[in-house]
Design an enzyme around this catalytic site. Structure first.
Site, PDB file in Angstrom:
ATOM      1  N   ASN A 147     -10.797  -2.914  -5.130  1.00 56.52           N
ATOM      2  CA  ASN A 147     -10.077  -1.967  -5.993  1.00 56.52           C
ATOM      3  C   ASN A 147     -10.745  -1.773  -7.359  1.00 56.52           C
ATOM      4  OD1 ASN A 147      -6.795  -2.978  -4.742  1.00 56.52           O
ATOM      5  ND2 ASN A 147      -8.022  -1.222  -4.140  1.00 56.52           N
ATOM      6  N   TRP A 148     -11.698  -2.654  -7.733  1.00 53.51           N
ATOM      7  CA  TRP A 148     -12.443  -2.441  -8.990  1.00 53.51           C
ATOM      8  C   TRP A 148     -13.252  -1.151  -8.935  1.00 53.51           C
ATOM      9  CZ3 TRP A 148     -10.804  -5.031 -12.940  1.00 53.51           C
ATOM     10  CH2 TRP A 148     -10.387  -6.366 -12.823  1.00 53.51           C
ATOM     11  N   ASP A 193       0.837  -1.207   0.000  1.00 49.84           N
ATOM     12  CA  ASP A 193       0.000   0.000   0.000  1.00 49.84           C
ATOM     13  C   ASP A 193       0.874   1.261   0.000  1.00 49.84           C
ATOM     14  OD1 ASP A 193      -2.397   1.365  -0.041  1.00 49.84           O
ATOM     15  OD2 ASP A 193      -2.673   1.304   2.130  1.00 49.84           O
ATOM     16  N   ARG A 221       0.037   7.733  -2.431  1.00 50.01           N
ATOM     17  CA  ARG A 221       0.596   8.791  -1.567  1.00 50.01           C
ATOM     18  C   ARG A 221       2.061   9.056  -1.889  1.00 50.01           C
ATOM     19  NH1 ARG A 221      -1.213   5.960   3.621  1.00 50.01           N
ATOM     20  NH2 ARG A 221      -1.711   4.351   2.081  1.00 50.01           N
ATOM     21  N   GLU A 247       2.220 -12.963  12.429  1.00 46.63           N
ATOM     22  CA  GLU A 247       2.772 -11.767  13.052  1.00 46.63           C
ATOM     23  C   GLU A 247       2.536 -10.613  12.077  1.00 46.63           C
ATOM     24  OE1 GLU A 247       3.983 -11.588  16.085  1.00 46.63           O
ATOM     25  OE2 GLU A 247       3.682 -13.742  16.362  1.00 46.63           O
ATOM     26  N   LEU A 281      -6.482  -4.930   7.591  1.00 54.89           N
ATOM     27  CA  LEU A 281      -6.160  -6.039   6.685  1.00 54.89           C
ATOM     28  C   LEU A 281      -6.792  -5.872   5.307  1.00 54.89           C
ATOM     29  CD1 LEU A 281      -6.319  -9.071   9.148  1.00 54.89           C
ATOM     30  CD2 LEU A 281      -4.297  -8.190   7.993  1.00 54.89           C
TER      31      LEU A 281
HETATM   32  C1  IPE Z   1      -5.206  -2.813  -0.051  1.00 55.59           C
HETATM   33  O1  IPE Z   1      -4.910  -1.480  -0.291  1.00 55.59           O
HETATM   34  C2  IPE Z   1      -5.220  -3.579  -1.340  1.00 55.59           C
HETATM   35  C3  IPE Z   1      -3.934  -3.752  -1.970  1.00 55.59           C
HETATM   36  C4  IPE Z   1      -2.765  -3.368  -1.501  1.00 55.59           C
HETATM   37  C5  IPE Z   1      -3.951  -4.438  -3.213  1.00 55.59           C
HETATM   38  P1  IPE Z   1      -6.072  -0.388  -0.430  1.00 55.59           P
HETATM   39  O2  IPE Z   1      -5.411   0.922  -0.603  1.00 55.59           O
HETATM   40  O3  IPE Z   1      -7.038  -0.787  -1.462  1.00 55.59           O
HETATM   41  O4  IPE Z   1      -6.780  -0.501   0.997  1.00 55.59           O
HETATM   42  P2  IPE Z   1      -7.799   0.460   1.728  1.00 55.59           P
HETATM   43  O5  IPE Z   1      -8.865   0.800   0.727  1.00 55.59           O
HETATM   44  O6  IPE Z   1      -7.057   1.697   2.158  1.00 55.59           O
HETATM   45  O7  IPE Z   1      -8.286  -0.325   2.895  1.00 55.59           O
HETATM   46  C1  IPE Z   2      -1.543   0.278  -3.324  1.00 55.15           C
HETATM   47  O1  IPE Z   2      -1.351   1.640  -3.325  1.00 55.15           O
HETATM   48  C2  IPE Z   2      -1.801  -0.289  -4.694  1.00 55.15           C
HETATM   49  C3  IPE Z   2      -3.161  -0.831  -4.885  1.00 55.15           C
HETATM   50  C4  IPE Z   2      -4.087  -0.851  -3.980  1.00 55.15           C
HETATM   51  C5  IPE Z   2      -3.474  -1.365  -6.182  1.00 55.15           C
HETATM   52  P1  IPE Z   2      -2.573   2.650  -3.302  1.00 55.15           P
HETATM   53  O2  IPE Z   2      -2.949   2.978  -4.699  1.00 55.15           O
HETATM   54  O3  IPE Z   2      -3.673   2.166  -2.461  1.00 55.15           O
HETATM   55  O4  IPE Z   2      -1.875   3.906  -2.621  1.00 55.15           O
HETATM   56  P2  IPE Z   2      -2.539   4.927  -1.600  1.00 55.15           P
HETATM   57  O5  IPE Z   2      -3.077   4.116  -0.436  1.00 55.15           O
HETATM   58  O6  IPE Z   2      -3.622   5.655  -2.325  1.00 55.15           O
HETATM   59  O7  IPE Z   2      -1.389   5.797  -1.187  1.00 55.15           O
HETATM   60 MG    MG Z   3      -4.131   2.385  -0.495  1.00 59.33          MG
END
Ligand code: IPE
Ligand code: IPE
Ligand code: MG
Length: 250
Positions: free
Chosen positions: A69-70, A21, A25, A208, A196
């Site tokens: 994420n979709w 993640d 950002r 962990e 999670l």
């Molecule tokens: C979790 O990250 C999914 C992946 C890293 C693929 P998200 O950025 O989608 O999670 P939320 O929406 O902040 O919980």
């Molecule tokens: C994780 O980074 C990648 C995916 C969820 C596909 P993010 O795209 O969620 O990055 P932030 O959380 O917006 O910084």
């Molecule tokens: Mg994210």
């Protein structure tokens, strides 16, 4: 960054699972488009796969795209799918040369056809490799996975193949997408959030959990070693007392 203490090679986690993640950002902090954060994240994937293999990790699972994420803007989803396809095509030789077996978990039928094809090719070519299992969680959601397992089990009960009393935690584990993997020992989340996000909810039972504020594009081998070193300082008690664990080890 301070160098991490030397790792104990006998206590490397067998299975590391990572919630990658913070790409968006990271991009924002560099005044770049979000998609460039995802692109930079691919370099971290390569580095972490290589480092894990060298450290002797048996299984590495990376959460690359969730069922949730979709809901992101179509342009971002398209960019992510494009990066995934390019990664699978470009890195296939390297994966196979390093004896890495690729597999994928999640609702793969939801992926665009060209990604499914690249995935099937990479999975097929690397199928006999024995060095490390590298699992990509794609269009993955743990609740959907558990619901799928329940559906399969109920069907088998209705067909008389199983009885209701056969339903144990082990049987449920054996019907999940991760049936061939040990439960994760260490779950890492980059980007600082303490959740999670629908990842390996069942399998995480005794994992962990390590959360770092480092965004995924900045998470590389030194940061992985720091996470493993933190893991190695912990006492895994599995419900017992600390004294019981010490006497069993000693
Ligand atoms: C979790 O990250 C999914 C992946 C890293 C693929 P998200 O950025 O989608 O999670 P939320 O929406 O902040 O919980
Ligand atoms: C994780 O980074 C990648 C995916 C969820 C596909 P993010 O795209 O969620 O990055 P932030 O959380 O917006 O910084
Ligand atoms: Mg994210």
């Amino acid at each position: 960054m301070a160098p991490s203490p030397p790792l104990d090679p006998a206590r490397i986690p067998r299975h590391i699972a990572i919630i990658m993640d913070g790409n968006g950002r990271w991009a924002q902090s560099h005044k770049l488009l979000r998609t460039l954060g995802h692109k930079a994240g691919v370099d971290s994937v390569l580095d972490i796969v290589r480092a894990s293999r060298l450290l002797g990790v048996e299984a590495l699972t990376l959460y690359a795209f969730s069922t949730e994420n979709w809901q992101r803007p179509a342009s971002e989803v398209t960019a992510l799918m494009g990066l995934l396809k390019t990664f699978l095509i470009r890195e296939l030789d390297d994966l196979t040369q390093n004896n890495i077996r690729l597999q994928a978990i999640g609702q793969l039928e939801a992926l665009p056809v060209e990604v499914r094809e690249a995935l099937a090719q990479a999975i097929g070519v690397s199928a006999a490799n024995t060095g490390m299992v590298f699992t990509l969680a794609l269009s993955y959601g743990s609740r959907g996975e558990i619901a799928g397992a329940v559906r399969q089990i109920v069907r088998r009960c209705l067909q008389g193949e199983l009885s209701v009393d056969d339903i144990t935690p082990e049987l449920i584990s054996a019907h999940l997408d991760t049936r061939d993997l040990p439960d994760p020992d260490l779950i890492i989340r980059t980007g600082g959030e303490s959740r999670l996000s629908n990842f390996l909810l069942w399998q995480a039972s005794y994992a962990e959990i390590y959360i770092t504020d480092t965004h995924w594009p900045d998470f590389r081998e030194p940061q992985l070693k720091l996470a493993i070193s933190d893991y190695q300082r912990r006492q895994r008690r599995f419900g017992r007392t600390g004294d019981q664990v010490v006497s069993q080890v000693g």
